[in-house]
Design a protein around this motif. Structure first.
Motif, mmCIF file in Angstrom:
data_model
loop_
_atom_site.group_PDB
_atom_site.id
_atom_site.type_symbol
_atom_site.label_atom_id
_atom_site.label_comp_id
_atom_site.label_asym_id
_atom_site.label_seq_id
_atom_site.Cartn_x
_atom_site.Cartn_y
_atom_site.Cartn_z
ATOM 1 N N LEU A 285 0.830 -1.199 0.000
ATOM 2 C CA LEU A 285 0.000 0.000 0.000
ATOM 3 C C LEU A 285 0.870 1.256 0.000
ATOM 4 O O LEU A 285 0.646 2.181 -0.796
ATOM 5 N N VAL A 286 1.862 1.302 0.892
ATOM 6 C CA VAL A 286 2.750 2.469 0.984
ATOM 7 C C VAL A 286 3.452 2.707 -0.344
ATOM 8 O O VAL A 286 3.493 3.830 -0.858
ATOM 9 N N ALA A 287 3.999 1.646 -0.921
ATOM 10 C CA ALA A 287 4.731 1.779 -2.176
ATOM 11 C C ALA A 287 3.815 2.228 -3.310
ATOM 12 O O ALA A 287 4.196 3.073 -4.132
ATOM 13 N N GLY A 288 2.611 1.673 -3.351
ATOM 14 C CA GLY A 288 1.680 2.009 -4.425
ATOM 15 C C GLY A 288 1.212 3.437 -4.380
ATOM 16 O O GLY A 288 1.224 4.144 -5.400
ATOM 17 N N TRP A 289 0.787 3.901 -3.207
ATOM 18 C CA TRP A 289 0.306 5.278 -3.090
ATOM 19 C C TRP A 289 1.433 6.268 -3.373
ATOM 20 O O TRP A 289 1.226 7.302 -4.016
ATOM 21 N N HIS A 290 2.628 5.973 -2.879
ATOM 22 C CA HIS A 290 3.745 6.884 -3.106
ATOM 23 C C HIS A 290 4.127 6.915 -4.579
ATOM 24 O O HIS A 290 4.412 7.979 -5.137
ATOM 25 N N ALA A 291 4.130 5.764 -5.229
ATOM 26 C CA ALA A 291 4.459 5.712 -6.653
ATOM 27 C C ALA A 291 3.447 6.477 -7.496
ATOM 28 O O ALA A 291 3.800 7.064 -8.527
ATOM 29 N N ASP A 292 2.203 6.506 -7.061
ATOM 30 C CA ASP A 292 1.163 7.239 -7.781
ATOM 31 C C ASP A 292 1.262 8.749 -7.572
ATOM 32 O O ASP A 292 0.514 9.516 -8.191
ATOM 33 N N GLY A 293 2.134 9.172 -6.650
ATOM 34 C CA GLY A 293 2.351 10.601 -6.439
ATOM 35 C C GLY A 293 1.280 11.302 -5.632
ATOM 36 O O GLY A 293 1.193 12.535 -5.661
ATOM 37 N N VAL A 294 0.464 10.531 -4.870
ATOM 38 C CA VAL A 294 -0.617 11.161 -4.115
ATOM 39 C C VAL A 294 -0.170 11.574 -2.718
ATOM 40 O O VAL A 294 -0.892 12.279 -2.014
ATOM 41 N N THR A 295 1.011 11.142 -2.299
ATOM 42 C CA THR A 295 1.493 11.472 -0.958
ATOM 43 C C THR A 295 3.012 11.400 -0.946
ATOM 44 O O THR A 295 3.631 10.683 -1.741
#
Length: 351
Positions: A281-291
């Motif tokens: 989850l952490v890796a995915g959200w960060h990769a998407d640039g939302v946080t």
């Protein structure tokens, strides 16, 4: 750069050592900083005092206590935060909060509880005057001239005369300019009333959201407000704040949890699953640039923080997504934030 932080709150605990143990565990995982909440009406030790106790037994991790701006003296608040920065050698932060309850107001008896809008307006003024007081000593104000007995050069101290809506302050500060220039200011920007303060004054904004779309929307709003206030939005870090329950490992994941993402609860968005799922989850959200990262609040402090450090962080490090050592020594360096320049040095010492 992925930022990771954790809360070290231990409900019902009054001794300092359990908190210190958690801070040291978080430092072993290379986390950017820890937070410790505080309230005038909640039983428990003073957050600033506890993290001051943790400062000499840790070396790198940032220490961010909550200090409310309501019913407190702004001059004392800024001096306390500056002192923590000195004690920790540049690792202090300040989680700015307000006290909106009538029960808290009755403890002081000076005024009635006010609306959230009024309290956050006041918090913004406190944040603004704190920065001015931190800058009221030039970098070379301390001369420590033993032969003459002169500790400081009075000509390098700057007056701060500020009158706000509910308070007035006269400077300079009683504490020299902090090692970081300005300790890191953190604001929970989940509620609309706090977002103006976060956009104008915070270095880190915490947002409690359950979906990437919500995170992106709040982040975009905060960056736009920061730009409108004259700030570079790149100087504001936004971290998604999640409750995490890692008690049953990967088997706990169910629809709405684990790979499906956090689930809204009365206490805020909750991730229930395992350390590997949380890393995804952490890796995915960060990769998407939302946080820019995550602020994780363990449901069961010791158990969940251990699994976070030994599991989630280890997975992220293995994938090259999170550092394996601290490249700097200050909290600002951890977060990739520049140290604010001495404004008087920039203007040739004029006030």
């Amino acid at each position: 750069m992925l930022c990771l932080a954790a809360a070290v709150d231990v409900p019902g605990c009054f001794g300092a050592e359990p908190y210190v143990e958690l801070v040291r565990l978080a430092e072993r995982g290379g986390l950017d900083f820890v937070t410790l909440d505080d309230s005038f009406v909640r039983p428990g030790p003073d957050a600033l005092a506890v993290l001051s106790r943790a400062a000499p037994v840790t070396r790198r991790i940032g220490l961010v206590p909550t200090l409310t701006t309501t019913h407190t003296e702004p001059f004392r608040v800024q001096a306390a935060v500056a002192t923590l920065d000195w004690v920790s050698r540049g690792r202090a932060g300040w989680r700015i909060d307000v006290s909106a309850g009538e029960d808290e107001a009755r403890l002081f008896g000076r005024r009635r509880a006010a609306s959230a809008e009024v309290l956050w307006d006041e918090a913004g003024e406190v944040a603004a005057v704190a920065a001015r007081l931190w800058d009221s000593w030039e970098e070379d104000a301390e001369i420590r001239d033993v032969p003459t007995g002169r500790f400081l050069d009075r000509e390098t101290l700057r007056r701060v005369d500020f009158t706000g809506g509910t308070f007035s302050v006269r400077g300079p500060s009683t504490v020299p300019r902090p090692p970081q220039g300005h300790p890191v200011r953190v604001v929970d920007a989940t509620e609309a009333q706090a977002r103006t303060v976060a956009a104008r004054y915070a270095d880190v904004a915490l947002i409690r959201v359950a979906t990437p779309a919500q995170a992106a929307a709040v982040r975009e709003e905060l960056c736009a407000r920061a730009a409108e206030s004259g700030r570079d939005p790149e100087t504001l870090r936004t971290l998604v704040s999640l409750l995490v329950d890692l008690g049953d490992g990967e088997y706990a994941a169910e629809p709405g949890h684990g790979g499906g993402g956090p689930r809204p609860t009365a206490r805020g968005p909750l991730y229930r699953g395992g350390p590997v799922g949380l890393a995804e989850l952490v890796a995915g959200w960060h990769a998407d640039g939302v946080t820019d990262g995550f602020h994780l609040v363990p449901v069961e402090p010791r158990r969940d923080l251990e699994r976070l450090v030994n599991g989630t962080v280890a997975v992220l490090q293995h994938r090259g997504l999170f550092r394996t050592f601290y490249p700097g020594s200050t909290l600002r360096e951890h977060l990739g934030l520049a140290r604010p320049a001495d404004p008087y040095a920039m203007t040739g010492g004029t006030s």
